[in-house]
Each structure stands twice: as C-alpha cells, then as structure tokens.
Design a protein around this motif. Sequence first.
Motif, mmCIF file in Angstrom:
data_model
loop_
_atom_site.group_PDB
_atom_site.id
_atom_site.type_symbol
_atom_site.label_atom_id
_atom_site.label_comp_id
_atom_site.label_asym_id
_atom_site.label_seq_id
_atom_site.Cartn_x
_atom_site.Cartn_y
_atom_site.Cartn_z
ATOM 1 N N LEU A 1 -0.494 24.062 31.973
ATOM 2 C CA LEU A 1 -0.102 23.648 30.624
ATOM 3 C C LEU A 1 -0.386 22.169 30.358
ATOM 4 O O LEU A 1 -0.150 21.675 29.253
ATOM 5 C CB LEU A 1 1.387 23.928 30.400
ATOM 6 N N ILE A 2 -0.882 21.459 31.360
ATOM 7 C CA ILE A 2 -1.052 20.011 31.186
ATOM 8 C C ILE A 2 -2.079 19.692 30.087
ATOM 9 O O ILE A 2 -1.837 18.857 29.218
ATOM 10 C CB ILE A 2 -1.444 19.316 32.520
ATOM 11 N N LYS A 3 -3.216 20.418 30.128
ATOM 12 C CA LYS A 3 -4.247 20.127 29.126
ATOM 13 C C LYS A 3 -3.743 20.357 27.682
ATOM 14 O O LYS A 3 -3.787 19.439 26.869
ATOM 15 C CB LYS A 3 -5.505 20.960 29.411
ATOM 16 N N PRO A 4 -3.253 21.570 27.358
ATOM 17 C CA PRO A 4 -2.805 21.736 25.966
ATOM 18 C C PRO A 4 -1.692 20.783 25.557
ATOM 19 O O PRO A 4 -1.653 20.324 24.417
ATOM 20 C CB PRO A 4 -2.336 23.203 25.905
ATOM 21 N N LEU A 5 -0.807 20.446 26.493
ATOM 22 C CA LEU A 5 0.299 19.557 26.113
ATOM 23 C C LEU A 5 -0.181 18.119 25.905
ATOM 24 O O LEU A 5 0.321 17.406 25.035
ATOM 25 C CB LEU A 5 1.436 19.615 27.141
ATOM 26 N N CYS A 6 -1.183 17.695 26.705
ATOM 27 C CA CYS A 6 -1.741 16.343 26.496
ATOM 28 C C CYS A 6 -2.394 16.268 25.122
ATOM 29 O O CYS A 6 -2.219 15.291 24.385
ATOM 30 C CB CYS A 6 -2.810 16.020 27.538
ATOM 31 N N TRP A 7 -3.149 17.311 24.803
ATOM 32 C CA TRP A 7 -3.855 17.295 23.525
ATOM 33 C C TRP A 7 -2.865 17.395 22.361
ATOM 34 O O TRP A 7 -3.037 16.757 21.329
ATOM 35 C CB TRP A 7 -4.906 18.427 23.483
ATOM 36 N N ALA A 8 -1.812 18.189 22.565
ATOM 37 C CA ALA A 8 -0.789 18.305 21.519
ATOM 38 C C ALA A 8 -0.099 16.950 21.313
ATOM 39 O O ALA A 8 0.200 16.555 20.177
ATOM 40 C CB ALA A 8 0.246 19.357 21.908
ATOM 41 N N ALA A 9 0.133 16.234 22.422
ATOM 42 C CA ALA A 9 0.800 14.921 22.333
ATOM 43 C C ALA A 9 -0.033 13.966 21.483
ATOM 44 O O ALA A 9 0.486 13.279 20.598
ATOM 45 C CB ALA A 9 1.000 14.349 23.735
ATOM 46 N N MET A 10 -1.323 13.960 21.755
ATOM 47 C CA MET A 10 -2.195 13.057 21.005
ATOM 48 C C MET A 10 -2.220 13.457 19.516
ATOM 49 O O MET A 10 -2.117 12.611 18.633
ATOM 50 C CB MET A 10 -3.604 13.091 21.595
ATOM 51 N N ALA A 11 -2.316 14.765 19.278
ATOM 52 C CA ALA A 11 -2.373 15.241 17.885
ATOM 53 C C ALA A 11 -1.079 14.917 17.139
ATOM 54 O O ALA A 11 -1.096 14.670 15.936
ATOM 55 C CB ALA A 11 -2.636 16.747 17.867
ATOM 56 N N ALA A 12 0.041 14.906 17.869
ATOM 57 C CA ALA A 12 1.330 14.645 17.220
ATOM 58 C C ALA A 12 1.574 13.158 16.972
ATOM 59 O O ALA A 12 2.559 12.793 16.344
ATOM 60 C CB ALA A 12 2.458 15.223 18.071
ATOM 61 N N GLY A 13 0.694 12.308 17.505
ATOM 62 C CA GLY A 13 0.828 10.872 17.230
ATOM 63 C C GLY A 13 1.403 10.062 18.383
ATOM 64 O O GLY A 13 1.814 8.917 18.187
ATOM 65 N N ALA A 14 1.434 10.627 19.585
ATOM 66 C CA ALA A 14 1.953 9.865 20.731
ATOM 67 C C ALA A 14 1.041 8.671 21.019
ATOM 68 O O ALA A 14 -0.144 8.680 20.675
ATOM 69 C CB ALA A 14 2.027 10.763 21.959
ATOM 70 N N ASP A 15 1.631 7.652 21.649
ATOM 71 C CA ASP A 15 0.870 6.449 22.005
ATOM 72 C C ASP A 15 0.322 6.520 23.417
ATOM 73 O O ASP A 15 -0.245 5.540 23.907
ATOM 74 C CB ASP A 15 1.777 5.213 21.867
ATOM 75 N N GLY A 16 0.528 7.645 24.076
ATOM 76 C CA GLY A 16 -0.005 7.757 25.430
ATOM 77 C C GLY A 16 0.588 8.949 26.150
ATOM 78 O O GLY A 16 1.416 9.694 25.608
ATOM 79 N N ILE A 17 0.128 9.131 27.382
ATOM 80 C CA ILE A 17 0.663 10.204 28.227
ATOM 81 C C ILE A 17 0.939 9.638 29.625
ATOM 82 O O ILE A 17 0.274 8.694 30.072
ATOM 83 C CB ILE A 17 -0.315 11.410 28.332
#
Length: 276
Positions: free
Chosen positions: A220-236
């Motif tokens: 699940l790491i890939k989809p969650l990283c991409w979701a984080a970026m799409a949601a406006g996160a400043d990093g992972i």
Amino acid sequence: MKSEKLLDIKKVSHYRGTKKRQTFSIKNHRIGDTAFSIIGGPCTIRNERDLLTTADKLKQLGLHFFRGGIYKMRTSPYEFQGLGEKGLEIIKKVAHKTGLVSVSEVIAPADVKVMSEYVDILQVGTRNMHNYRLLSALGKVDNPVILKRGMCSTIKEWLFAAEHIIQAGNPSVILCERGIRTFEAETRNTLDISAIPIVRKYSTLPVIVDPSHSSGRRDLIKPLCWAAMAAGADGILLEAELAPDNAICDAQQTIDLSELKKIIQPMQKMIELWDK
Ligand code: PEP
Ligand code: MN
C-alpha cells in the motif's frame, strides 16, 4: 451550513486565517511550500555500515533526508528497543558523510538536549504526542520537530500539541499524519487523508504523511504516497532499506530501494514542475 468545525483552534499561534503557510530550512533544504520532502530509511538502525549504505543509495535516488530509529517505543517489552546511545554517533557520522539531513525519534525529555546535538530533525512518535513535558523540552532546542499524530487523537488535539512546542520556544514544527485507530483490520491503522487538507486550511505548519505506519503493508506504500501528494502533503516519511526482509522491526511495511525508486520517480517529476 457551517463547516468551520475547528474554530476554537483560532487560539493557536499557527492558526492559518489569511496567513501564508510556513516553510523551514535545514542544511539548505526547504520543508513546506513547493519543496516536497521525501524522508526514507530503516525503522530502526542496525549498525553503521548498513545505515551508511542505505543512506548513500537514498542520496543517489535524490533524497535529502534519511530516517532511522535509535530509541524504539515497542508495544512489546520483549522486542528490540533500539541501539540507544550507541546509535547517536552512528546517525551523526552518516549525516556527516552523506550530507543528508537526519531524522530520529526522541522519547524522553531528558534526552532532548543531547539528541539535538546528534540528530538534525527530532521526531515525536504517536505514543508521545500527549507527552507535554517532552513537547515543552523540544521547545528549548532549535532543531525542527516532526510531530506524529497520536493514533487516537483528533486533529484539534494534534494542532494543540504542536502549540505546546511552539509556545515553549521552537516554531519549527512539521506535522505528520501516521494513521489513526479505527475498526478496520486490513491495515495497521487508517490513513486519515482528509487530515491533510484540513491541516492546510487551519494551520500554517507543513504537514507530511507516513504511509508505512498508517498501512503496515508494503503493497500500500505506493498508492498512499501518491494519495498524500495529491491531497496536498508537504512530504512523506517512509520505511525503506536495502534488505527489508531482514529489518529488525516493521519488516512487513518496509520497502526496498527499487520499489522506492518506482514510487518517487513520478513524484520527483511533479516536484520539478512545481519548482518552475
Ligand atoms: C517511527 O516512525 O519510527 C514510529 C515508531 O512511528 P509512530 O510513532 O508513528 O508509530
Ligand atoms: Mn517503524
């Protein structure tokens, strides 16, 4: 209909209102705004050689930050609790040799001062978000602090926890959404993705996402990283190492560096676009 559910958060000094979101700089690397920060590394540090090899590879992948636990707050007292003090020299050496910014968790107020001399960014783990003595101690040092959201905490409690550090004197707080406890059993925790736009709306502080502890699953790491970026996160902030199957802790959620590369390459392209 009124949607401003967090209005009493207006009391906190990092309340956004009409203010711009904040950015911090550490070793010439910006956190926040258009600078998407990717922090990778092992859950826990095993030895200097492995950490250095991993950090070198992370650098080759374009990362500026690495993580590695020294003091681990394990649920079971029978599990490895981290290298402790021995790990401090290791993390400092690896940061020095690679030029990368180091991130490691501090678990006790008495350790804050010493750790601030060995580690660039100090992390507060989910189990300590409500440890106000620890938060105040972090207000007395200059290192940026990554404040994980308590696994059973509301966004409001999390924003107030950040305020404890800021009021004690340290304005450089980075919030980290790491999943919360729900009834769902398919994942270790539930990544609260809506926390990202909510925090961006109410706070000026940068906010990052930890897909590793929120999911507990490599797949699940890939989809969650991409979701984080799409949601406006400043990093992972994620767990990655050379041989994840041999990780001392959290192997099931740790990815290898070729998977990391596949995940971050498209993200790095997006970052380049923002920077233009
Ligand atoms: C960690 O990032 O090493 C960690 C223990 O995370 P959390 O506090 O979110 O469980
Ligand atoms: Mn871990």
